[in-house]
Design a protein around this motif. Structure first.
Motif, PDB file in Angstrom:
ATOM      1  N   TYR A  97       0.827  -1.205   0.000  1.00 14.11           N
ATOM      2  CA  TYR A  97       0.000   0.000   0.000  1.00 14.11           C
ATOM      3  C   TYR A  97       0.862   1.255   0.000  1.00 14.11           C
ATOM      4  O   TYR A  97       0.448   2.306  -0.455  1.00 14.11           O
ATOM      5  CB  TYR A  97      -0.921   0.027   1.212  1.00 14.11           C
ATOM      6  CG  TYR A  97      -2.341  -0.357   0.886  1.00 14.11           C
ATOM      7  CD1 TYR A  97      -3.031   0.266  -0.133  1.00 14.11           C
ATOM      8  CD2 TYR A  97      -2.982  -1.343   1.587  1.00 14.11           C
ATOM      9  CE1 TYR A  97      -4.323  -0.076  -0.439  1.00 14.11           C
ATOM     10  CE2 TYR A  97      -4.278  -1.699   1.290  1.00 14.11           C
ATOM     11  CZ  TYR A  97      -4.940  -1.054   0.276  1.00 14.11           C
ATOM     12  OH  TYR A  97      -6.223  -1.407  -0.020  1.00 14.11           O
ATOM     13  N   ASP A  98       2.070   1.160   0.523  1.00 14.73           N
ATOM     14  CA  ASP A  98       2.977   2.300   0.607  1.00 14.73           C
ATOM     15  C   ASP A  98       4.269   1.936  -0.116  1.00 14.73           C
ATOM     16  O   ASP A  98       5.282   1.624   0.518  1.00 14.73           O
ATOM     17  CB  ASP A  98       3.244   2.637   2.080  1.00 14.73           C
ATOM     18  CG  ASP A  98       3.939   3.955   2.246  1.00 14.73           C
ATOM     19  OD1 ASP A  98       3.977   4.744   1.288  1.00 14.73           O
ATOM     20  OD2 ASP A  98       4.456   4.200   3.355  1.00 14.73           O
ATOM     21  N   LEU A 107       6.561   8.004 -11.090  1.00 16.85           N
ATOM     22  CA  LEU A 107       5.296   8.503 -11.635  1.00 16.85           C
ATOM     23  C   LEU A 107       4.143   8.284 -10.658  1.00 16.85           C
ATOM     24  O   LEU A 107       3.251   9.121 -10.541  1.00 16.85           O
ATOM     25  CB  LEU A 107       4.997   7.836 -12.978  1.00 16.85           C
ATOM     26  CG  LEU A 107       3.800   8.382 -13.732  1.00 16.85           C
ATOM     27  CD1 LEU A 107       4.004   9.870 -14.043  1.00 16.85           C
ATOM     28  CD2 LEU A 107       3.591   7.622 -15.026  1.00 16.85           C
ATOM     29  N   LEU A 108       4.182   7.185  -9.938  1.00 18.96           N
ATOM     30  CA  LEU A 108       3.147   6.909  -8.939  1.00 18.96           C
ATOM     31  C   LEU A 108       3.126   7.980  -7.854  1.00 18.96           C
ATOM     32  O   LEU A 108       2.072   8.450  -7.444  1.00 18.96           O
ATOM     33  CB  LEU A 108       3.396   5.537  -8.316  1.00 18.96           C
ATOM     34  CG  LEU A 108       2.456   5.092  -7.210  1.00 18.96           C
ATOM     35  CD1 LEU A 108       1.056   4.892  -7.743  1.00 18.96           C
ATOM     36  CD2 LEU A 108       2.962   3.818  -6.584  1.00 18.96           C
ATOM     37  N   TRP A 109       4.298   8.401  -7.410  1.00 17.11           N
ATOM     38  CA  TRP A 109       4.391   9.405  -6.356  1.00 17.11           C
ATOM     39  C   TRP A 109       4.181  10.822  -6.876  1.00 17.11           C
ATOM     40  O   TRP A 109       3.547  11.648  -6.218  1.00 17.11           O
ATOM     41  CB  TRP A 109       5.752   9.319  -5.660  1.00 17.11           C
ATOM     42  CG  TRP A 109       5.842   8.177  -4.719  1.00 17.11           C
ATOM     43  CD1 TRP A 109       6.422   6.963  -4.954  1.00 17.11           C
ATOM     44  CD2 TRP A 109       5.309   8.104  -3.401  1.00 17.11           C
ATOM     45  NE1 TRP A 109       6.291   6.150  -3.859  1.00 17.11           N
ATOM     46  CE2 TRP A 109       5.614   6.829  -2.891  1.00 17.11           C
ATOM     47  CE3 TRP A 109       4.602   8.996  -2.598  1.00 17.11           C
ATOM     48  CZ2 TRP A 109       5.246   6.430  -1.616  1.00 17.11           C
ATOM     49  CZ3 TRP A 109       4.237   8.592  -1.323  1.00 17.11           C
ATOM     50  CH2 TRP A 109       4.558   7.319  -0.853  1.00 17.11           C
ATOM     51  N   GLY A 111       2.867  11.658  -9.972  1.00 15.65           N
ATOM     52  CA  GLY A 111       1.758  11.762 -10.919  1.00 15.65           C
ATOM     53  C   GLY A 111       0.628  12.673 -10.464  1.00 15.65           C
ATOM     54  O   GLY A 111       0.197  13.554 -11.220  1.00 15.65           O
ATOM     55  N   PRO A 112       0.131  12.521  -9.254  1.00 13.22           N
ATOM     56  CA  PRO A 112      -0.959  13.403  -8.816  1.00 13.22           C
ATOM     57  C   PRO A 112      -0.553  14.880  -8.786  1.00 13.22           C
ATOM     58  O   PRO A 112      -1.350  15.748  -9.143  1.00 13.22           O
ATOM     59  CB  PRO A 112      -1.285  12.898  -7.409  1.00 13.22           C
ATOM     60  CG  PRO A 112      -0.841  11.478  -7.418  1.00 13.22           C
ATOM     61  CD  PRO A 112       0.356  11.433  -8.311  1.00 13.22           C
ATOM     62  N   ILE A 113       0.670  15.162  -8.393  1.00 18.34           N
ATOM     63  CA  ILE A 113       1.138  16.556  -8.346  1.00 18.34           C
ATOM     64  C   ILE A 113       1.241  17.123  -9.762  1.00 18.34           C
ATOM     65  O   ILE A 113       0.795  18.246 -10.020  1.00 18.34           O
ATOM     66  CB  ILE A 113       2.493  16.640  -7.618  1.00 18.34           C
ATOM     67  CG1 ILE A 113       2.316  16.226  -6.154  1.00 18.34           C
ATOM     68  CG2 ILE A 113       3.087  18.040  -7.717  1.00 18.34           C
ATOM     69  CD1 ILE A 113       3.614  16.010  -5.416  1.00 18.34           C
ATOM     70  N   ILE A 114       1.792  16.330 -10.676  1.00 13.75           N
ATOM     71  CA  ILE A 114       1.918  16.775 -12.064  1.00 13.75           C
ATOM     72  C   ILE A 114       0.536  17.000 -12.677  1.00 13.75           C
ATOM     73  O   ILE A 114       0.297  18.003 -13.351  1.00 13.75           O
ATOM     74  CB  ILE A 114       2.727  15.748 -12.890  1.00 13.75           C
ATOM     75  CG1 ILE A 114       4.181  15.718 -12.394  1.00 13.75           C
ATOM     76  CG2 ILE A 114       2.661  16.049 -14.378  1.00 13.75           C
ATOM     77  CD1 ILE A 114       4.996  14.566 -12.949  1.00 13.75           C
TER      78      ILE A 114
END
Length: 143
Positions: A97-98, A107-109, A111-114
């Motif tokens: 999960y982490d 990209l997983l980490w 990606g949301p910021i981008i």
């Protein structure tokens, strides 16, 4: 009266669901400490079928098999770190999960910021409509 009956039925359904889940996957823990360790460890692992549930919460057959595998690894004396490493070797970082921060999970980490930054840039560059009238209204003024 009807509301009370619904509350009783809901409570019975919840209790029977918990009892059924425990009956489906009974594991012979040696102590309460071992059971707590098992629950903590399986809550940190992702069900590979459900993907949005932990291994501890999933009722999928694969999750049940993985819970038994984790239990067996615990009984062989493996630490939590060793059990996680074993599962990552078999199923990749997706089982965690982490997941760790490294090149493969960048990209997983990020990606949301981008995605958030791109959305904000798109919204700021979109015309607001506060300026001139639309083209079809301007043509009427020319005639």
């Amino acid at each position: 009266m009807t509301r009370w009956l619904w509350c009783v039925l809901l409570a019975l359904a919840v209790v029977s669901g918990v009892a059924r889940a425990q009956a489906i996957d009974p594991l012979p823990f040696k102590s309460h400490v071992e059971e707590v360790r098992f629950q903590h460890l399986t809550s940190q692992l992702r069900c590979l079928v459900c993907q949005n549930e932990s291994l501890a919460d999933s009722n999928a057959e694969l999750a049940r098999d993985l819970r038994h595998e984790v239990f067996d690894l615990m009984n062989t004396g493996k630490s939590d770190v060793q059990i996680k490493q074993y599962l990552v070797q078999r199923y990749s970082d997706f089982v965690l999960y982490d997941p760790p921060f490294r090149r493969g999970t960048l990209l997983l980490w990020l990606g949301p910021i981008i995605l958030l930054m791109l959305t904000a840039a798109a919204l700021m560059s979109t015309p607001r409509g506060h300026g001139d009238a639309p083209a079809h209204e301007r043509q009427d003024e020319l005639w």
